[in-house]
Design an enzyme around this catalytic site. Sequence first.
Site, PDB file in Angstrom:
ATOM      1  CG  HIS D  41      58.440  63.606  26.904  1.00 12.56           C
ATOM      2  ND1 HIS D  41      57.347  64.384  27.220  1.00 12.56           N
ATOM      3  CD2 HIS D  41      59.339  64.432  26.343  1.00 12.56           C
ATOM      4  CE1 HIS D  41      57.580  65.621  26.857  1.00 12.56           C
ATOM      5  NE2 HIS D  41      58.786  65.689  26.320  1.00 12.56           N
ATOM      6  CG  HIS D  87      56.518  73.003  29.517  1.00 17.92           C
ATOM      7  ND1 HIS D  87      57.367  73.935  30.044  1.00 17.92           N
ATOM      8  CD2 HIS D  87      57.315  71.959  29.139  1.00 17.92           C
ATOM      9  CE1 HIS D  87      58.614  73.490  29.974  1.00 17.92           C
ATOM     10  NE2 HIS D  87      58.601  72.299  29.427  1.00 17.92           N
ATOM     11  CG  ASP D 109      60.142  72.154  18.683  1.00 19.10           C
ATOM     12  OD1 ASP D 109      61.247  71.617  18.504  1.00 19.10           O
ATOM     13  OD2 ASP D 109      59.315  71.759  19.528  1.00 19.10           O
ATOM     14  CG  ASP D 261      64.405  72.049  19.628  1.00 20.88           C
ATOM     15  OD1 ASP D 261      64.247  71.412  18.565  1.00 20.88           O
ATOM     16  OD2 ASP D 261      63.761  71.820  20.653  1.00 20.88           O
ATOM     17  CD  GLN D 307      63.777  75.261  28.956  1.00 16.38           C
ATOM     18  OE1 GLN D 307      63.149  75.786  28.062  1.00 16.38           O
ATOM     19  NE2 GLN D 307      63.617  74.001  29.295  1.00 16.38           N
ATOM     20  CG  ASN D 528      53.547  67.413  22.757  1.00 15.85           C
ATOM     21  OD1 ASN D 528      52.938  67.462  23.811  1.00 15.85           O
ATOM     22  ND2 ASN D 528      54.818  67.098  22.699  1.00 15.85           N
TER      23      ASN D 528
HETATM   24  N1  LIG Z   1      49.823  63.867  18.230  1.00 23.85           N
HETATM   25  C1  LIG Z   1      50.685  64.016  17.211  1.00 23.85           C
HETATM   26  N2  LIG Z   1      50.228  64.198  15.975  1.00 23.85           N
HETATM   27  C2  LIG Z   1      51.080  64.373  14.950  1.00 23.85           C
HETATM   28  N3  LIG Z   1      52.394  64.402  15.091  1.00 23.85           N
HETATM   29  C3  LIG Z   1      52.907  64.248  16.294  1.00 23.85           C
HETATM   30  C4  LIG Z   1      52.066  64.041  17.424  1.00 23.85           C
HETATM   31  N4  LIG Z   1      52.827  63.940  18.517  1.00 23.85           N
HETATM   32  C5  LIG Z   1      54.094  64.077  18.092  1.00 23.85           C
HETATM   33  N5  LIG Z   1      54.126  64.269  16.753  1.00 23.85           N
HETATM   34  C6  LIG Z   1      55.319  64.498  15.945  1.00 23.85           C
HETATM   35  O1  LIG Z   1      56.352  63.661  16.416  1.00 23.85           O
HETATM   36  C7  LIG Z   1      57.605  64.354  16.395  1.00 23.85           C
HETATM   37  C8  LIG Z   1      58.264  64.331  17.733  1.00 23.85           C
HETATM   38  O2  LIG Z   1      57.529  65.139  18.625  1.00 23.85           O
HETATM   39  P1  LIG Z   1      58.204  65.758  19.904  1.00 23.85           P
HETATM   40  O3  LIG Z   1      58.976  64.706  20.598  1.00 23.85           O
HETATM   41  O4  LIG Z   1      57.147  66.493  20.657  1.00 23.85           O
HETATM   42  O5  LIG Z   1      59.183  66.801  19.248  1.00 23.85           O
HETATM   43  P2  LIG Z   1      60.249  67.673  19.997  1.00 23.85           P
HETATM   44  O6  LIG Z   1      61.233  66.698  20.561  1.00 23.85           O
HETATM   45  O7  LIG Z   1      60.784  68.534  18.920  1.00 23.85           O
HETATM   46  O8  LIG Z   1      59.503  68.405  21.036  1.00 23.85           O
HETATM   47  C9  LIG Z   1      57.297  65.756  15.895  1.00 23.85           C
HETATM   48  O9  LIG Z   1      57.539  65.818  14.540  1.00 23.85           O
HETATM   49  C10 LIG Z   1      55.830  65.917  16.147  1.00 23.85           C
HETATM   50  O10 LIG Z   1      55.259  66.830  15.269  1.00 23.85           O
HETATM   51 MG   LIG Z   2      62.006  69.872  18.594  1.00 23.02          MG
END
Ligand SMILES: Nc1ncnc2c1ncn2[C@@H]1O[C@H](COP(=O)(O)OP(=O)(O)O)[C@@H](O)[C@H]1O
Ligand SMILES: [Mg+2]
Lengths: 226, 79, 79, 733
Positions: D41, D87, D109, D261, D307, D528
């Site tokens: 994750h 989620h 975010d 965040d 949160q 994501n």
């Molecule tokens: N499928 C994807 N395509 C492009 N960028 C991604 C993808 N999955 C994650 N990222 C990028 O990787 C970074 C980390 O994502 P994530 O862990 O979901 O962020 P956060 O911890 O803010 O929720 C972010 O900049 C996100 O945009």
């Molecule tokens: Mg974030």
Amino acid sequence: MKFGVIVFPGSNCDIDCFYAVKDVLGHEVEYIWHDTEKLNGFDCIILPGGFSYGDYLRCGAVARFSRVMAAVKEHAAAGKLVIGICNGFQVLTEVGLLPGALVRNKNLKFICDTVPLKVEANDSPFTSLYQKGEIINIPIAHGEGNYVADEETLKKMKENGQILFTYVDNPNGSMSDIAGICNEGRNVLGMMPHPERACEDILGNSDGKRLFESILNALEGSLKNE
Amino acid sequence: MKAKVYVTLKKSIADPQGTAIQNALGKLGYSNVEEVRIGKLIELDLGDVSEGEAEAQLVKMCEGLLANTVIEEYKYEII
Amino acid sequence: MKAKVYVTLKKSIADPQGTAIQNALGKLGYSNVEEVRIGKLIELDLGDVSEGEAEAQLVKMCEGLLANTVIEEYKYEII
Amino acid sequence: MNNSYEAVGITENEYKKILEYLNREPNELELNMYGVMWSEHCSYKHSRGLFRHFPTTGERVLQGPGENAGIIDIGDNLAIAMKIESHNHPSAVEPYQGAATGVGGIIRDIFAMGARPIALLNSLRFGDVEESERVKYLVEGVVEGIAGYGNCIGIPTVGGEVYFNDSYNGNPLVNAMCVGIIEHDKIHRGNASGVGNSIMYVGAATGRDGMGGASFASVELTEESEEKKSAVQVGDPFMEKLLMEACLELLETGSIIGLQDLGAAGLTSACCETATRGEGGMEIDVLKVPRREKGMLPVEIMLSESQERMLLIVEKGRESEVTEIVEKWGLHAITIGTVTDNGRLIVKEGDRIAADMPAYSLDSSGAPKYYKEYEEPQYYQELKQLQQEEIKEPQDYNETFMQLLTSPNLCSKEWVYKQYDHMVRTSTVVKPGSDAAVLRVRGTKKGIALTVDCNSRYCYLDPRLGSSIAVVEAARNLVCSGAKPLAITDGLNFGSPEKPDRFWQFREAVIGIGEACRELDTPVISGNVSFYNETESQAIYPTPMIGMVGVIEDIDKSCTMDFKEAGDIVILLGETKNELGGSEYLSRLHGLEKGKVPTLSFGLEKKLQAFILTAIEKGLLRSAHDISEGGLAVALAEGCMEKGLGVDIQIQTKLRRDVALFSESQSRFVVSCSTEALTELQQLMAQQEIPNEILGKVTGEDFKISVNNSDIVTLKVKDMKAAWRGAFKCLMK
Ligand SMILES: Nc1ncnc2c1ncn2[C@@H]1O[C@H](COP(=O)(O)OP(=O)(O)O)[C@@H](O)[C@H]1O
Ligand SMILES: [Mg+2]
């Protein structure tokens, strides 16, 4: 003319009201923070929609005790104009400036839609530019817009012509299809529908604009009389 | 001092939420259920106050904030 | 047979609604209030069933519909 | 060797890597911090390697993947920040709060970048709603949760999608997308730079929230904390509103160096990520962190996912300025640490050092990276086989058509979006229900168009092509509203990456998205990944949701899909082929989910999209609508609904009639124009070599389609509309 838009920490239609006055009507408008003690120099106070303090307990319950509400009461007592839209309406009932209360929509769902309203009375500073009986389309967006009052209150409101707007197809279960009412003095308006969302053609609807223009008319009239 | 406050809709006010739950229970086979009404339960820890003071505070809180007496009634319990 | 069901958030779950009300009470001068938690009170009229049956029904209703035991706990009372 | 690492989801080799980083054995807090940060994750260890297939740069890209949200330039010193997030699991067990907190997370975010959130979208997938009460309960709760959070905070929910398919029976998908607007010079990042600057904490107090799962299992928990952990939380949109306003106001003062965040992995992730992006080091004291519960262990504080919390990196000496603004919004800001440049993340508990490790080693830059095995699943070739004889041609096209129109996937979703306040902020020019939502940008002539799309049946049958189609379909939706597509954010929902066939699906999808984005010049700016969406019996269909933003230079020229006036000419652009594979028609009326996914030619697609944009720009089109699920017939019907107008359509074809009506061939649009504009439009079509066919006219109130001169569909639009609008509500009864 100078309008004031009250900002509670959870207000979220404050900017919509602000822009409706400033950009559409071209009049002066200021935000008023919820702990303001005095309201000086405002011709009309707007309590906007939103979730004043989160409204977790009951809509408007906490806002009632905010510092600015004492000043709003004074403003209203002086016969000046107050309008509460959506959450603002709920606050006005909680604080006792308007009768009745607003409870959960009958279908238990939040409803966001544009609905037809009937203008029940145009002898108020808020509705003078509408025809009596005219049908106008105004957006609604609420989860607790179901108006209730005891029978005696309802009867009195009807006799006094305090019901200004009713729903054509009652969306939320309101008694007597009530969408908007004013006080006996006719200077305080509360309505669940959002006229500020219906002021520009680009948004597909400008039926709400005349409500604000009615207010301007009334204010200009009372200036002349002074 | 701890207290529980129960806020319910006045009998004269319709309770669509209660009706919805009654219907849902009906669908689940509980057709014997004749009425359901939904209220709020507010649990408070009033800290270090006497029982008399607690009671006085509770009445004021309920009338002013916790219930809207136009539509609701309340009961409280000090524990 | 009538019953009351009390559904509350599990102690470990943050209750932002309660916290918001605690803050509001604090501003109104009730600074002694140490905690507020909000739950649901569900009043049921179960019609013509025995106490044993009522009890059995209540447990099933709570588990299946009235509470989500992932975050909530329940208590009931037959009256 | 201490092998409690297994309990936090760390493998033996990974543990060795930790030993190298530390030059000693990690203590339990440290081990747990590695455990969460190196989880799929947080580290994307299985997926990161594939992201090189994505185009992530371009003239307009101001921020690509790697930050809290991506940012794309829309001109006039303005830019759009956007991201999508899943989620799924919390929503499966507590639909209201699961969905609500999903919305809350994605909003944070966006304002963490300094942008003002202006719109929300969501993409939802559920199981068989007709058969299962549980699914209804989930739909009801998820929609209410999204509404509850978005409506309260006052950000309009302007778009999204809802689809049903058995593959989601045990595993619904809830992805939320947020879009914000920002001036170029206001862009902030989650950087902890400037040695000596303060780390401040704002928002809700920290509790033992969200600490289920493997990574937490190894700590010796007291009984009390054991029963106190929970993976689901109650959202607090009011707190978030205060946080958002306070943060946006703070950014105006110039006292904020960075903000972040607290999302997945809470303080652990926020600290190591901001440190890595900034000066490299940070020191914090867990005893300074506001706590909701007594007796919390450092590990609980560091891993909590409570949160509505933010971390601020504040210029030294300006802390009181920050405190003042934050308190105006009824919140508190507390200094919990400082920025250092020794490259270490040091967690103290008062005077005691509780953890001390290289900050970057926790972050994805230091986390392991895997290239997993992949293998084409057996079904892939098998399901391509589809014999025309398997599909019996319908007898009564009126009935067949109505069945399709009122099916869960094609009926109106107004039951859903009428629960969302989609008008607040009075900028929503095209509301939910059209191809894309359109928002005006105050103070300019511009508008932005937003959509989220994915046909997961296509993605199952052919992950690479299906994913490419998801991207081009999103673009078509924008183009039909008159917007030039700019960039995407992707929400990749898949099964377990550890199973080679699932990983094959994922890999194919990433390649398919990358290819389409390159062709359309719409870079991937954020996204994501959500893996492990499976139950014992089945995995979900691969579901790469594509959120896309486009810009309209002159908002007065935006276009919608509904027919405007009787007498207007209806034209089909593109070509219908003998392609029923993967169609909604095949699934709904014949119970078949198989066949070849419709073919896609990027060349034709681009030509058509460019043509539509030009025609809208020149004011030649009255309406434009892309053809997707349900084919031509359904697209025509959708154009009739809004105004209650009818059409009179004649189709001449060599194809079977059901193919002509319901095939989902790609790169097709239904447009309408006034009779006056027809000549000019035809000239333009000829000039640009656009395949087209005049189908007929917009009429008063009847919906009529004839194929090869025989009338096969004749319905009253009024009846059609009532059934189409009411179908969802019926489902939910
Ligand atoms: N499928 C994807 N395509 C492009 N960028 C991604 C993808 N999955 C994650 N990222 C990028 O990787 C970074 C980390 O994502 P994530 O862990 O979901 O962020 P956060 O911890 O803010 O929720 C972010 O900049 C996100 O945009
Ligand atoms: Mg974030």
